[in-house]
Design a protein around this motif. Sequence first.
Motif, short mmCIF file in Angstrom:
data_model
loop_
_atom_site.label_atom_id
_atom_site.label_comp_id
_atom_site.label_asym_id
_atom_site.label_seq_id
_atom_site.Cartn_x
_atom_site.Cartn_y
_atom_site.Cartn_z
N ILE A 87 0.85 -1.20 0.00
CA ILE A 87 0.00 0.00 0.00
C ILE A 87 0.88 1.25 0.00
CG2 ILE A 87 -1.64 1.35 1.37
CD1 ILE A 87 -2.87 -1.40 2.22
N GLY A 88 1.95 1.22 0.79
CA GLY A 88 2.90 2.34 0.79
C GLY A 88 3.49 2.56 -0.59
N PHE A 89 3.92 1.47 -1.24
CA PHE A 89 4.46 1.58 -2.60
C PHE A 89 3.40 2.14 -3.57
CE2 PHE A 89 7.70 -2.11 -1.98
CZ PHE A 89 8.60 -1.24 -1.40
N ALA A 90 2.15 1.68 -3.43
CA ALA A 90 1.08 2.14 -4.31
C ALA A 90 0.84 3.64 -4.13
CB ALA A 90 -0.21 1.37 -4.03
N PHE A 91 0.87 4.13 -2.89
CA PHE A 91 0.71 5.56 -2.64
C PHE A 91 1.86 6.36 -3.24
CE2 PHE A 91 -2.65 6.86 0.46
CZ PHE A 91 -3.38 5.69 0.42
N ILE A 92 3.09 5.88 -3.05
CA ILE A 92 4.25 6.58 -3.62
C ILE A 92 4.15 6.60 -5.14
CG2 ILE A 92 6.77 6.55 -3.88
CD1 ILE A 92 6.89 5.23 -1.07
N LEU A 93 3.81 5.47 -5.72
CA LEU A 93 3.69 5.39 -7.18
C LEU A 93 2.59 6.33 -7.68
CD1 LEU A 93 4.67 4.04 -9.78
CD2 LEU A 93 3.03 2.18 -9.34
N GLY A 94 1.44 6.34 -7.03
CA GLY A 94 0.35 7.23 -7.43
C GLY A 94 0.75 8.69 -7.34
N GLY A 95 1.41 9.06 -6.26
CA GLY A 95 1.86 10.44 -6.10
C GLY A 95 2.90 10.83 -7.13
N ALA A 96 3.84 9.93 -7.38
CA ALA A 96 4.89 10.21 -8.38
C ALA A 96 4.28 10.39 -9.77
CB ALA A 96 5.92 9.09 -8.38
N ILE A 97 3.36 9.51 -10.12
CA ILE A 97 2.72 9.60 -11.45
C ILE A 97 1.86 10.86 -11.54
CG2 ILE A 97 1.04 8.54 -13.00
CD1 ILE A 97 2.13 5.79 -12.04
N GLY A 98 1.12 11.19 -10.48
CA GLY A 98 0.27 12.37 -10.49
C GLY A 98 1.05 13.65 -10.77
N ASN A 99 2.16 13.83 -10.09
CA ASN A 99 2.97 15.03 -10.32
C ASN A 99 3.73 14.94 -11.65
OD1 ASN A 99 2.18 16.52 -8.10
ND2 ASN A 99 3.82 15.75 -6.81
N PHE A 100 4.09 13.73 -12.07
CA PHE A 100 4.79 13.55 -13.34
C PHE A 100 3.90 13.98 -14.51
CE2 PHE A 100 6.76 10.50 -16.55
CZ PHE A 100 7.95 11.21 -16.67
N ILE A 101 2.63 13.65 -14.43
CA ILE A 101 1.68 14.06 -15.48
C ILE A 101 1.68 15.58 -15.61
CG2 ILE A 101 -0.78 14.19 -16.07
CD1 ILE A 101 -1.04 11.33 -14.84
N ASP A 102 1.63 16.28 -14.47
CA ASP A 102 1.67 17.75 -14.51
C ASP A 102 2.95 18.25 -15.15
OD1 ASP A 102 -0.65 17.56 -13.02
OD2 ASP A 102 0.00 18.95 -11.47
N ARG A 103 4.06 17.67 -14.73
CA ARG A 103 5.35 18.15 -15.24
C ARG A 103 5.47 17.93 -16.75
NH1 ARG A 103 7.39 16.23 -9.97
NH2 ARG A 103 7.99 18.14 -8.85
#
Length: 157
Positions: A87-103
Motif C-alpha cells: 500500500i505504501g508503494f502504491a501511494f508513492i507510485l500514485g503520487g509520483a505519477i500524479g505530479n509527473f503528469i503535470d510536469r
Amino acid sequence: MRYYVITLLIVLFDQATKWMVALNMNLYDSYEVIPGFFWITSHRNTGAAWGILEGQMWLFYIVTVIVIGILIYYMQLYKNSYPWLMIGFAFILGGAIGNFIDRIFLQEVIDFIDLNIFGYDFPIFNLADSALTVGVILVIIMMLIDEMKNKGKKVDE
C-alpha cells in the motif's frame, strides 16, 4: 493487481482535483475553507517540495522514471506479501505519477492545499504530494517493524 488499482485511484483523484482548481480558479486565488487553518489556494510549482530545484524539469523526468521503475519492480517482487508495504508503494507510485503528469503536460505542478499549522504557513501542496508522504511513512514504518522483528535473530554462519 489491487495495489495498482490504489495507484490508479490516487492518480485519478489527484488529477481531477488539480483540473478543478485550474479550471475554476485564477492563479493565486484563495478560498478559506476552515478559518485560520485551511485554504484552497491556486498555486504552481516548477520545482520539488518547497520549490527546491526550481525549473529543473529534466532532473524530475529522469528521477521520476527511475523511481517508477523501481517501485513497479518491488511491487512485483512483493506482490504476494507485506500488504502495508505494498500500500505504501502504491501511494508513492500514485503520487509520483500524479505530479509527473503535470510536469510533462504543464511544465509545472498544480498545488492548492494551503494550511496554517500552529502559526506556521505550510508550503502549498496537492494530493499527489500527500500520497507520496503517506506512502513514504508507511514504507518507513514497515521497515522499522521488520527490523524490530528481526532484531535479535542471528544469521546462521
